[in-house]
Design an enzyme around this catalytic site. Sequence first.
Site, PDB file in Angstrom:
ATOM      1  N   ARG A 296      -2.569  20.674  16.708  1.00 25.04           N
ATOM      2  CA  ARG A 296      -3.373  20.404  15.510  1.00 25.04           C
ATOM      3  C   ARG A 296      -3.476  21.633  14.606  1.00 25.04           C
ATOM      4  O   ARG A 296      -4.494  21.892  13.991  1.00 25.04           O
ATOM      5  CB  ARG A 296      -4.772  19.885  15.893  1.00 25.04           C
ATOM      6  CG  ARG A 296      -4.741  18.616  16.725  1.00 25.04           C
ATOM      7  CD  ARG A 296      -4.123  17.449  15.966  1.00 25.04           C
ATOM      8  NE  ARG A 296      -3.986  16.267  16.829  1.00 25.04           N
ATOM      9  CZ  ARG A 296      -2.866  15.879  17.440  1.00 25.04           C
ATOM     10  NH1 ARG A 296      -1.754  16.612  17.273  1.00 25.04           N
ATOM     11  NH2 ARG A 296      -2.814  14.801  18.184  1.00 25.04           N
TER      12      ARG A 296
ATOM     13  N   SER B 151      -9.794  10.329  15.771  1.00 24.22           N
ATOM     14  CA  SER B 151     -10.167  11.048  16.987  1.00 24.22           C
ATOM     15  C   SER B 151     -10.942  12.313  16.617  1.00 24.22           C
ATOM     16  O   SER B 151     -10.465  13.141  15.851  1.00 24.22           O
ATOM     17  CB  SER B 151      -8.909  11.410  17.773  1.00 24.22           C
ATOM     18  OG  SER B 151      -9.237  12.081  18.961  1.00 24.22           O
TER      19      SER B 151
ATOM     20  N   GLU C 137     -11.383  18.091  16.522  1.00 25.57           N
ATOM     21  CA  GLU C 137     -10.065  17.903  15.918  1.00 25.57           C
ATOM     22  C   GLU C 137     -10.239  17.569  14.444  1.00 25.57           C
ATOM     23  O   GLU C 137      -9.456  17.990  13.603  1.00 25.57           O
ATOM     24  CB  GLU C 137      -9.342  16.764  16.633  1.00 25.57           C
ATOM     25  CG  GLU C 137      -8.015  16.382  16.039  1.00 25.57           C
ATOM     26  CD  GLU C 137      -7.308  15.324  16.863  1.00 25.57           C
ATOM     27  OE1 GLU C 137      -6.726  14.417  16.256  1.00 25.57           O
ATOM     28  OE2 GLU C 137      -7.342  15.412  18.104  1.00 25.57           O
TER      29      GLU C 137
END
Length: 301
Positions: free
Chosen positions: A172, A222, A292
């Site tokens: 990420r 998410s 995230e």
Amino acid sequence: MKLMDLKDQGIDIQENVPLSRFTFTQTGGPAEFLAFPKNLTELKQLVETAKQLSIPLTVIGNASNLIIRDGGIEGLVLILTKMDEITADEKNHTVTAQAGARIIDTSEAACQAGLTGLEFAAGIPGSVGGAVFMNAGAYGGETEFVIKSVDVLTRNGEFKTYTHDEMNFGYRYSLVQDTGDVVVSATFGLEPGDKLAIKDKMEYFNGLRRAKQPLEYPSCGSVFKRPKGHYVGPMIIKAGLQGKRIGGAEDSMKHAGFIINVGGATATDYLNLIHLIQKEILKKFGVTLETEVRIIGKEKD
């Protein structure tokens, strides 16, 4: 020169616009200035003008994996969704997409060209720029696996191209998170494949997504990164936090790793629930959950 003077040059720029109109959570405070550049010339002009006026500059992509605090964002916010051209080169096995194009549409363009490698992105709701910025991934695929090169505009108004290796991708993460460069377009290096097989794989992934994710509610996708050796959803369930609600934000009963807007949620509701989950997971399991989802903007006064 004032930022709003750019309106006279045909640039779509507005003042004091609620960003909840654009975020997937349907939350977030106002942008002091909000612009939608249609091409590279307008984008360059906006970036250079913001620098000349010493105005903060923020790019928010498709705002699908993003929480904007209720105080909004000072300075100039750019949304690049009008820059959405996608070109497939079947001979060289590449697809090039502008930053504002949806990664879903880019995946579909690859399929139509008989190119495989982007199937994992068939249901990711973000833009190409956002996917590059965050190194978005799903079902074993990640953006970095298929990136050949990335074109950017630096904060100094210079265009440059990064190779795959120069992007320094991580979980990420990509280089542009540190440089502040604005992603302009990305070229994906793919492989020839069978269109029907590619389509079948895309539909399979989308079927999994529909079955497991609360797509019927606004959400930011998410919320937490996966900690090494652990799965977030099961920990949240074991901690008794699935279904926990603060204001209009609820930890989803369908997928505990998602926080949904069940009605009237604010960004503060989201952040309070995130902090509660982080606190309880640390207390019960000794695991620090990192977000995230990207969290930006200022607190409401």
